[in-house]
Design an enzyme around this catalytic site. Structure first.
Site, PDB file in Angstrom:
ATOM      1  N   ASP A  65      42.377  35.544  38.870  1.00  0.00           N
ATOM      2  CA  ASP A  65      41.385  36.016  39.822  1.00  0.00           C
ATOM      3  C   ASP A  65      42.061  36.911  40.857  1.00  0.00           C
ATOM      4  O   ASP A  65      43.072  37.546  40.554  1.00  0.00           O
ATOM      5  CB  ASP A  65      40.693  34.804  40.464  1.00  0.00           C
ATOM      6  CG  ASP A  65      39.251  35.070  40.815  1.00  0.00           C
ATOM      7  OD1 ASP A  65      39.020  35.933  41.677  1.00  0.00           O
ATOM      8  OD2 ASP A  65      38.348  34.428  40.254  1.00  0.00           O
ATOM      9  N   HIS A  86      37.499  35.848  46.620  1.00  0.00           N
ATOM     10  CA  HIS A  86      36.930  35.417  45.344  1.00  0.00           C
ATOM     11  C   HIS A  86      37.810  34.371  44.644  1.00  0.00           C
ATOM     12  O   HIS A  86      37.332  33.333  44.190  1.00  0.00           O
ATOM     13  CB  HIS A  86      36.782  36.671  44.475  1.00  0.00           C
ATOM     14  CG  HIS A  86      35.937  36.505  43.263  1.00  0.00           C
ATOM     15  ND1 HIS A  86      36.452  36.037  42.071  1.00  0.00           N
ATOM     16  CD2 HIS A  86      34.636  36.758  43.031  1.00  0.00           C
ATOM     17  CE1 HIS A  86      35.487  36.023  41.160  1.00  0.00           C
ATOM     18  NE2 HIS A  86      34.371  36.455  41.724  1.00  0.00           N
ATOM     19  N   SER A 144      30.657  34.137  38.229  1.00  0.00           N
ATOM     20  CA  SER A 144      32.007  33.839  38.717  1.00  0.00           C
ATOM     21  C   SER A 144      32.073  32.434  39.300  1.00  0.00           C
ATOM     22  O   SER A 144      33.117  31.797  39.248  1.00  0.00           O
ATOM     23  CB  SER A 144      32.387  34.804  39.837  1.00  0.00           C
ATOM     24  OG  SER A 144      32.789  36.029  39.331  1.00  0.00           O
TER      25      SER A 144
END
Ligand code: NAG
Ligand code: NAG
Ligand code: NAG
Ligand code: NAG
Ligand code: NAG
Length: 767
Positions: free
Chosen positions: A146, A219, A546
């Protein structure tokens, strides 16, 4: 993160056209069997690859008068795939093509990131069912590819954790604002990959990102904590969603592989990280990123996932945020767990009251007092430019919007950016309007002014109210956190099947919570992503596939420590055959996009919503071996060189056996008929393995799809021991008349024995 997609896509197009002008990065696949003579047995591939690069450099230099850039080796790959990444010109490629063992060279490409209460929603609570001491053994390692990680976050503390599992071989790489002491017994490894990215997008600007595993986007911190973050009491965002935040397998170890940078993640970096993660010793890989769907032989994530699966690593990937349009599902290789996104019953409701007395329900994470009843500006009444409808930066006229509530259409720029524009122009509030395509989907965002999102029908009401009166007014009030809505509901943004690259397998595989998920957040990024927003939070709420993917990675980790001998395919089967299709009110799960039908179907949720507790004891599993996957590729007519990408060159399709795609031992059934196939029939074979009770007898139950007659042979399976395998055949007969091409009908096949219900969805499509 849904709204980032457009931004990242634009960045991709610009960069790509520059890259095409001269050299670019290629991912080169090599047939290992053909070069074995030239690499010394225990050696790494690197010296060999370096000699190849030297060779093509010299060869092309002799021929060329003008000066050309020398080729450059970026990575060698040996674990998940076999080959290397290098920066090459077209000329270099020509020489490479003549190399013995060369299979293909794929141009590097950008993937994009797809963006707690959810454990409770998944039926997990302390001391019960799966969350008991023995199941929470901390021997499982989840590798998260990520945007990196914020290591100081409280969710990654290691208080009370046992020593790092002995099979771990990874490291904690140093870099900008990251030292080896940033890892601990929870975050056991961290690495960063940017050679491919810098070749693609230019040098990383160190004022906006760190040349290290440290997360500059939030994220990666969010997804890692969703999979395996520690238990944190009294977590909330501005007091919203207050409760205990926890990863799904909060005792798992995390290894962070940073592969995503401000404009996206290049495949060459993703491959390098997957290759390394597998040799580092991860048990589960979690990838909340992807590209548009492409054939598996051209899809780097599919290729590397195959290598990982072969080594016993479970790979979960997000399905993508390109819904509700059909055939948008990404990461759809049969060996990957492809995860869709749906809501939980937790909402953050708001109330919009229009001047005509009408009241509409919306959603927001803004926490503050109700606004007064204020004039509303929209489109022309908010600014002279067309962009004013979308509240794009600089489009609103302060004279027109001062002190008013501005209605903004969704699309083009970010949702919180629209709010920023309204605030900068002097507006007092914002109403965010959905189009028909967004359906009734409500995003809860951390707006910097009183603002709310409204569904498509409420938005229609607002538009027509604004047009019908001279002086429209509205107020917005914020209700807080509420529970008990019908859930799950499929998210409109969640990418849909059928898969265009492998229609003989239903994709996505399952759905999991991916709407308004609270998880860990870096302390230097605002919850709205806006630079002007000075608020700082420990937890943030995001939506996307996600967010659903790491839930499944965490559940897979739970199953892995519970059933150490299960293959990735067996874990996948357990998750799929125990998934549920009814919501918390006992009705079929619905689809918020409602394009064709208000009900969700296997092309939006696959087998259904994951149920960790049932998955831990599924009764039967459908196992699949590496050879079975390769036979599947033979059956869909992949060439031997395409198959060699995955098998590494030592597999030949059988000439004798007639292989059918439908015979792959998948835990669901995709059935394809030609539209004029009257009375046509297809028979598929399956093998189930008993992992439930030693002596058990299963009877089949079928819900027949419309226009299809289903027969199963035998209709009873009698097991006498654990691990026993029994096979059955299922025949699908098209009984109806001619069909319209592209239509589908759905049903299911369930093996029932006492409390065990081993369910496989059936999707019949007339092509
Ligand atoms: C696969 O990749 C190759 C090399 O980039 C390209 O030429 C080909 O068109 C791709 N095939 C498909 C079906 O996308
Ligand atoms: C790096 O980013 C900062 C902040 O966005 C910007 O001001 C600066 O010009 C950038 N530097 C380069 C070399 O692009
Ligand atoms: C929970 O956190 C809030 C601040 O977010 C604080 O005001 C409150 O006292 C805390 N409650 C408990 C029980 O710790
Ligand atoms: C593969 O080739 C065979 C023989 O040519 C053909 O019958 C079959 O339909 C093909 N399958 C696919 C999936 O293209
Ligand atoms: C299909 O089967 C039905 C019932 O057996 C029969 O009446 C019909 O003629 C068949 N149609 C074709 C095209 O074979």
């Amino acid at each position: 993160m849904v709204f980032r997609i457009l931004v990242l896509f634009l960045a991709f197009m610009v960069i790509n056209s520059i890259a095409l002008a001269d050299q670019q990065t290629y991912i080169v696949h090599i047939d290992k069997t053909k070069i074995e003579a030239s690499i010394h047995s225990q050696d790494s591939l690197k010296p060999w690859a370096e000699s190849i690069i030297d060779f093509i450099s010299e060869a092309s230099m002799q021929e060329e008068d003008e000066e050309i850039l020398a080729p450059q080796l970026l990575y060698t790959y040996e674990t998940s795939m076999f080959g290397f990444a290098a920066r090459l010109s077209k000329k270099h490629l020509k020489y490479l093509n003549q190399l013995d063992g060369f299979i293909s060279a794929l141009p590097d490409e950008l993937s994009t990131l797809h963006t707690t209460y959810s454990p409770h929603f998944l039926g997990l609570s302390n001391g019960r069912a799966l969350w008991t001491a023995s199941n929470l053994a901390s021997d499982v390692i989840i590798g998260v590819l990520d945007s990196g990680i914020w290591p100081e976050h409280i969710s990654f503390q290691d208080t009370g954790m046992s020593p790092i599992p002995s099979h771990w071989k990874g490291v904690c790489e140093q870099g900008t604002k990251f030292s080896s002491s940033n890892c601990n017994k929870k975050l056991i490894g961290a690495r960063a990959y940017y050679k491919g990215y810098e070749n693609y997008a230019g040098k990383i600007n160190q004022t906006v990102d760190y040349l290290s595993p440290r997360d500059s986007q939030g994220h990666g911190t969010h997804t890692a904590s969703t999979a395996a973050g520690d238990v944190v009491k009294n977590a909330s965002l501005f007091g919203l969603a207050r409760g205990t935040a926890s990863g799904i397998k909060y005792t798992s170890r995390i290894a962070a592989y940073k592969v995503c940078w401000p404009s996206g993640c290049t495949n060459s970096d993703v491959l390098a990280a997957m290759d390394q993660a597998v040799s580092d010793g991860v048990d589960v890989l979690s990838l909340s990123l992807g590209t548009i769907p492409k054939p598996f032989y051209n899809d780097s994530i599919a290729i590397a996932s195959f290598g990982a699966t072969k080594r016993g690593v479970f790979v979960a990937c997000s399905a993508g945020n390109s819904g509700p349009f059909p055939s948008t599902v990404a990461n759809g290789a049969p060996w990957i767990m492809t995860v869709a996104a749906s809501s939980t019953d937790r909402t953050f409701p708001t109330k919009v009251k229009l001047g005509n007395g009408e009241s509409l329900k919306g959603s927001s994470l803004y926490q503050g007092k109700k606004t007064n009843q204020l004039p509303v500006a929209y489109g022309k009444s908010a600014g002279p430019k067309r962009e004013a409808r979308y509240c794009i930066q600089g489009s609103l006229d302060p004279k027109l919007v001062h002190g008013k509530i501005v209605a903004c259409e969704r699309g083009i720029n970010g949702r919180t950016e629209k709010g920023e524009e309204v605030k900068v122009a002097g507006g007092a509030g914002m109403i965010l309007l959905n189009t028909e395509n967004h359906g009734e989907e409500l995003f809860a965002d951390s707006h910097i002014l009183p603002a709310t999102s409204l569904g498509a029908s409420a938005s229609k009401t607002v538009r027509s109210y604004i047009q019908s009166v001279k002086k429209p007014t509205a107020s917005i009030s914020f209700i807080g956190t509420r529970f008990g809505d019908p859930a799950p509901v499929m998210a409109a943004f969640s990418s849909r099947g059928p898969s265009i690259v492998g229609p003989d397998v239903i994709k996505p595989d399952v759905t999991a919570p991916g709407v308004n998920i609270l998880a860990a957040w870096p302390t230097n990024i605002s919850p709205s992503f806006l630079k002007s927003d000075k608020r700082r939070v420990l937890f943030n709420i995001l939506s996307g596939t996600s967010m659903s993917c790491p839930h499944v990675s965490g559940i897979a980790a739970l199953l892995k420590s519970l059933h150490k001998d299960w293959s990735p395919a067996a874990i996948k089967s357990a998750l799929m055959t125990t998934a549920y299709t009814l919501n918390n009110k006992g009705d079929p799960i619905s689809d918020i996009a409602s394009l064709n039908s208000p009900l969700a179907n296997p092309f939006s949720f696959g087998s259904g919503h994951v149920n960790p507790v049932s998955a831990s004891d599924p009764g039967l599993v459908y196992d699949i071996s590496t050879i079975d996957y390769l036979n599947y590729l033979c059956s869909i007519n992949y060439t031997s060189s395409q198959i060699a990408l995955l098998s590494r060159g030592n597999f030949l399709c059988s000439k004798k056996a007639v292989l059918k795609a439908g015979d792959m031992n998948y835990p669901s059934f995709a059935v394809l008929f030609g539209r004029s196939d009257l009375n046509a029939s297809l028979t598929y074979k399956r093998v189930v393995t008993n992992v439930g009770k030693k002596q058990s007898s299963y009877a089949v139950k079928v819900e027949q799809p419309n226009g299809i007659s289903v027969t199963v042979e035998p209709r009873k399976l009698k097991f006498v021991k654990l691990g026993q395998k029994l096979s059955y055949k299922v025949t699908f007969l098209a009984t109806g008349g001619a069909r319209v091409g592209g239509t589908s009908s759905f049903g299911s096949l369930i093996w029932v024995s006492g409390r065990y219900k081993v369910r496989s969805p059936i999707a019949v499509t007339w092509q």
